[in-house]
Design a protein around this motif. Structure first.
Motif, PDB file in Angstrom:
ATOM      1  N   GLU A  66      44.964  10.806  81.257  1.00 51.31           N
ATOM      2  CA  GLU A  66      43.903  11.589  80.619  1.00 51.31           C
ATOM      3  C   GLU A  66      43.084  10.749  79.640  1.00 51.31           C
ATOM      4  OE1 GLU A  66      46.060  14.991  79.080  1.00 51.31           O
ATOM      5  OE2 GLU A  66      45.431  16.169  80.821  1.00 51.31           O
ATOM      6  N   HIS A  67      43.374   9.449  79.568  1.00 50.76           N
ATOM      7  CA  HIS A  67      42.613   8.560  78.692  1.00 50.76           C
ATOM      8  C   HIS A  67      41.505   7.855  79.487  1.00 50.76           C
ATOM      9  CE1 HIS A  67      45.786   8.351  75.249  1.00 50.76           C
ATOM     10  NE2 HIS A  67      45.485   9.579  75.612  1.00 50.76           N
ATOM     11  N   GLY A  68      40.739   7.014  78.790  1.00 49.36           N
ATOM     12  CA  GLY A  68      39.510   6.521  79.388  1.00 49.36           C
ATOM     13  C   GLY A  68      39.537   5.114  79.921  1.00 49.36           C
ATOM     14  N   ASN A  69      40.659   4.399  79.786  1.00 47.31           N
ATOM     15  CA  ASN A  69      40.680   3.028  80.294  1.00 47.31           C
ATOM     16  C   ASN A  69      40.745   3.012  81.817  1.00 47.31           C
ATOM     17  OD1 ASN A  69      43.472   3.970  79.557  1.00 47.31           O
ATOM     18  ND2 ASN A  69      44.019   2.148  80.758  1.00 47.31           N
ATOM     19  N   THR A  70      40.495   1.857  82.385  1.00 44.57           N
ATOM     20  CA  THR A  70      40.340   1.742  83.843  1.00 44.57           C
ATOM     21  C   THR A  70      41.582   2.198  84.602  1.00 44.57           C
ATOM     22  OG1 THR A  70      38.799  -0.104  83.566  1.00 44.57           O
ATOM     23  CG2 THR A  70      39.820   0.153  85.738  1.00 44.57           C
ATOM     24  N   THR A  71      42.745   1.734  84.178  1.00 43.93           N
ATOM     25  CA  THR A  71      43.977   2.107  84.875  1.00 43.93           C
ATOM     26  C   THR A  71      44.262   3.594  84.711  1.00 43.93           C
ATOM     27  OG1 THR A  71      44.882  -0.119  84.597  1.00 43.93           O
ATOM     28  CG2 THR A  71      46.454   1.645  85.089  1.00 43.93           C
ATOM     29  N   ALA A  72      43.959   4.128  83.533  1.00 39.14           N
ATOM     30  CA  ALA A  72      44.154   5.557  83.307  1.00 39.14           C
ATOM     31  C   ALA A  72      43.292   6.377  84.263  1.00 39.14           C
ATOM     32  CB  ALA A  72      43.838   5.916  81.857  1.00 39.14           C
ATOM     33  N   LYS A  73      42.055   5.946  84.442  1.00 35.12           N
ATOM     34  CA  LYS A  73      41.164   6.658  85.366  1.00 35.12           C
ATOM     35  C   LYS A  73      41.693   6.565  86.802  1.00 35.12           C
ATOM     36  CE  LYS A  73      36.981   6.035  82.581  1.00 35.12           C
ATOM     37  NZ  LYS A  73      35.660   5.374  82.489  1.00 35.12           N
ATOM     38  N   TRP A  74      42.233   5.415  87.141  1.00 30.85           N
ATOM     39  CA  TRP A  74      42.807   5.231  88.491  1.00 30.85           C
ATOM     40  C   TRP A  74      43.985   6.183  88.692  1.00 30.85           C
ATOM     41  CZ3 TRP A  74      47.654   2.763  89.733  1.00 30.85           C
ATOM     42  CH2 TRP A  74      47.834   2.519  91.093  1.00 30.85           C
ATOM     43  N   LEU A  75      44.814   6.313  87.658  1.00 30.29           N
ATOM     44  CA  LEU A  75      45.937   7.245  87.739  1.00 30.29           C
ATOM     45  C   LEU A  75      45.456   8.688  87.860  1.00 30.29           C
ATOM     46  CD1 LEU A  75      48.388   5.721  85.089  1.00 30.29           C
ATOM     47  CD2 LEU A  75      48.706   5.787  87.571  1.00 30.29           C
ATOM     48  N   MET A  76      44.390   9.024  87.162  1.00 28.63           N
ATOM     49  CA  MET A  76      43.862  10.375  87.277  1.00 28.63           C
ATOM     50  C   MET A  76      43.357  10.641  88.693  1.00 28.63           C
ATOM     51  SD  MET A  76      43.396  13.313  86.024  1.00 28.63           S
ATOM     52  CE  MET A  76      43.573  13.204  84.249  1.00 28.63           C
ATOM     53  N   ASP A  77      42.749   9.651  89.320  1.00 27.35           N
ATOM     54  CA  ASP A  77      42.313   9.807  90.715  1.00 27.35           C
ATOM     55  C   ASP A  77      43.509  10.065  91.632  1.00 27.35           C
ATOM     56  OD1 ASP A  77      39.677   9.424  90.021  1.00 27.35           O
ATOM     57  OD2 ASP A  77      39.666   7.279  90.540  1.00 27.35           O
ATOM     58  N   ILE A  78      44.607   9.369  91.372  1.00 23.60           N
ATOM     59  CA  ILE A  78      45.825   9.560  92.169  1.00 23.60           C
ATOM     60  C   ILE A  78      46.371  10.972  91.960  1.00 23.60           C
ATOM     61  CG2 ILE A  78      48.265   8.891  92.299  1.00 23.60           C
ATOM     62  CD1 ILE A  78      47.332   6.000  91.967  1.00 23.60           C
ATOM     63  N   GLN A  79      46.330  11.420  90.710  1.00 21.68           N
ATOM     64  CA  GLN A  79      46.805  12.777  90.445  1.00 21.68           C
ATOM     65  C   GLN A  79      45.928  13.809  91.153  1.00 21.68           C
ATOM     66  OE1 GLN A  79      48.017  13.706  86.418  1.00 21.68           O
ATOM     67  NE2 GLN A  79      47.064  15.725  86.578  1.00 21.68           N
ATOM     68  N   GLU A  80      44.621  13.617  91.109  1.00 19.59           N
ATOM     69  CA  GLU A  80      43.719  14.554  91.791  1.00 19.59           C
ATOM     70  C   GLU A  80      43.970  14.550  93.295  1.00 19.59           C
ATOM     71  OE1 GLU A  80      41.704  16.754  90.507  1.00 19.59           O
ATOM     72  OE2 GLU A  80      42.314  16.164  88.481  1.00 19.59           O
ATOM     73  N   GLU A  81      44.268  13.385  93.843  1.00 22.63           N
ATOM     74  CA  GLU A  81      44.615  13.314  95.268  1.00 22.63           C
ATOM     75  C   GLU A  81      45.907  14.082  95.538  1.00 22.63           C
ATOM     76  OE1 GLU A  81      45.112  10.005  98.852  1.00 22.63           O
ATOM     77  OE2 GLU A  81      45.243   9.368  96.759  1.00 22.63           O
TER      78      GLU A  81
END
Length: 428
Positions: A66-81
């Motif tokens: 839920e944070h804004g760094n690059t890896t965090a955003k990548w993890l959020m994409d995985i969660q949305e998937e």
């Protein structure tokens, strides 16, 4: 492809080999390093290598999705998937997804929410239910002053007849809860007819379903069987432990429930997300879709998933038929002297792959011990167990040996089990 082929249809030998290679520890005990048949998949399931590997890889990362760094955003994409993968499993496009540590916790949350907020003087469930659903119904019925009505089981089929559920429902029923399939007998309830007939009596009735046992064995389609809540457990569906998944309809999602104040009113997640768990669920869906691709060509993920689950069901039904009737090499359970097949539903299209058996000459726990000594893992269901007594008593059984293979097994595995079973009949 016809889903209801009476005797099922086996995978080819080459496909079975590919399937086994995608799972950990199918043929070898990882502790003893000895060959074994793990026929206790109703207590869990074999772990898909891809699901376990991605879980470990992502769980090592310190980043918060839920944070804004690059890896965090990548993890959020995985969660949305992962959310989309859950939608594929259940065939939903609205409502809210619920997650927790276990599927049991999901069920308790859903049941409590309905009972505390929906008018009605009674609730309905069945004697067949797993304690996670039955105890939730009983506990919150008592807490809210509602009558608990319980449908009897059918000791011939091992299931629950639709009419025995429906006759308990009236205009004052607050909630109906039933399970898709029994983890004692394997019997499938007619979920579509139960929902349709129940809503003829009360169109706005809230209905929840326990799909934990059925999810790895057959198709779930909330669009065709419109329940208000449903749950499943990834650890019984080739994934890791520590995660329970559910769904609530739009109207149930709007009822008052525990949530963070800043989140939308229909949001049911509490605390930090777990992208590793969501990634593992996606790998399970990827696997089932891969299986579907061995038989059909489609660009639609749900179509491939349905085909994969259909092929799993057909293979398991063919193995179940072989276990009951035997092969050219060995007698089946129905024909071995000294073995009793309990709750032996003749129509295998109405049953997931679970056998409840007993021996004339061996008590249940002793038989399970003998099976393990011979390299076969099974599980005893006993009246002394609070997790089994209600169901066993309803069937008039003192106990049973639960035998639960899964689609990773092949015909040779079934024959080896039958040979061991025939040997056990000669023991004391």
């Amino acid at each position: 492809m016809k889903y209801n082929i009476e005797q099922g249809e086996l995978f080819s030998e080459s496909l079975s080999e590919m399937i086994k290679d995608k799972f950990y520890h199918v043929d070898i005990d990882p502790i003893n390093k000895t060959k074994r048949l793990f026929f206790d998949n109703s207590g869990g399931s074999f772990r898909l290598k891809a699901a376990s590997n991605i879980f470990k890889e992502l769980d090592e990362l310190p980043d918060c999705p839920e944070h804004g760094n690059t890896t965090a955003k990548w993890l959020m994409d995985i969660q949305e998937e992962g959310y989309r993968s859950i939608e594929t499993i259940l065939n939903i496009d609205k409502g809210s997804i619920v997650t927790s540590l276990t599927a049991s916790m999901v069920m308790f949350d859903i049941v409590r929410t309905v009972m505390e907020n929906v008018p009605g003087s009674n609730v309905v469930t069945t004697l067949l239910e797993h304690p996670s659903a039955y105890d939730a119904m009983a506990s919150y019925a008592k807490a809210t002053g509602k009558e608990l009505r319980v449908a009897k089981t059918n000791p011939v089929t091992g299931g629950v007849d639709v009419e025995d559920v429906i006759k308990l429902i009236d205009q004052d029923t607050c909630l109906l809860s039933f399970m898709y399939a029994s983890n004692v007998s394997g019997a499938l309830l007619d979920e579509a007819k139960i929902v349709a007939e129940a809503r003829k009596i009360k169109p706005d009735l809230y209905i929840v379903a326990d799909a934990v046992q059925h999810a790895p064995h057959g198709i779930i389609d909330v669009s065709k069987v419109p329940v208000d809540g449903i749950n499943f457990a990834p650890y019984k569906f080739f994934g890791p432990r520590g995660f329970g998944v559910g769904y609530v309809s739009e109207r149930l999602a709007q009822l008052p429930h525990n949530k963070l104040i800043a989140k939308p009113h229909d949001y049911w997640q509490l605390g930090s997300p777990a992208p590793a768990h969501f990634a593992a669920v996606t790998e399970v869906v990827n696997y089932v879709c891969w299986l579907g691709e061995q038989f059909i060509t489609s660009t639609k993920r749900r179509d491939l998933f349905v085909e994969g689950m259909t092929r799993i069901k057909l293979h398991e039904r063919a193995l179940m038929h072989a276990m009951l009737e035997g092969t050219e090499n060995v007698q089946g359970l129905r024909h071995i002297d000294g073995v009793n097949v309990y709750l032996d539903c003749k129509d295998l299209t109405k049953k997931d792959f679970i056998m409840a058996i007993g021996f004339d000459n061996l008590e249940y726990k002793k038989a399970v011990d003998h099976y393990e000594a011979a390299g076969v893992v099974t599980f005893e269901r006993l009246l002394s167990s609070p997790y089994s007594s209600r169901m066993l008593e309803s069937f008039g059984l003192k106990g049973s040996i639960r035998v639960s293979p899964i689609h990773c097994h092949n015909l040779q595995d079934i024959e080896e089990f039958l040979e061991v079973t025939k040997t056990l009949c000669q023991m004391q």
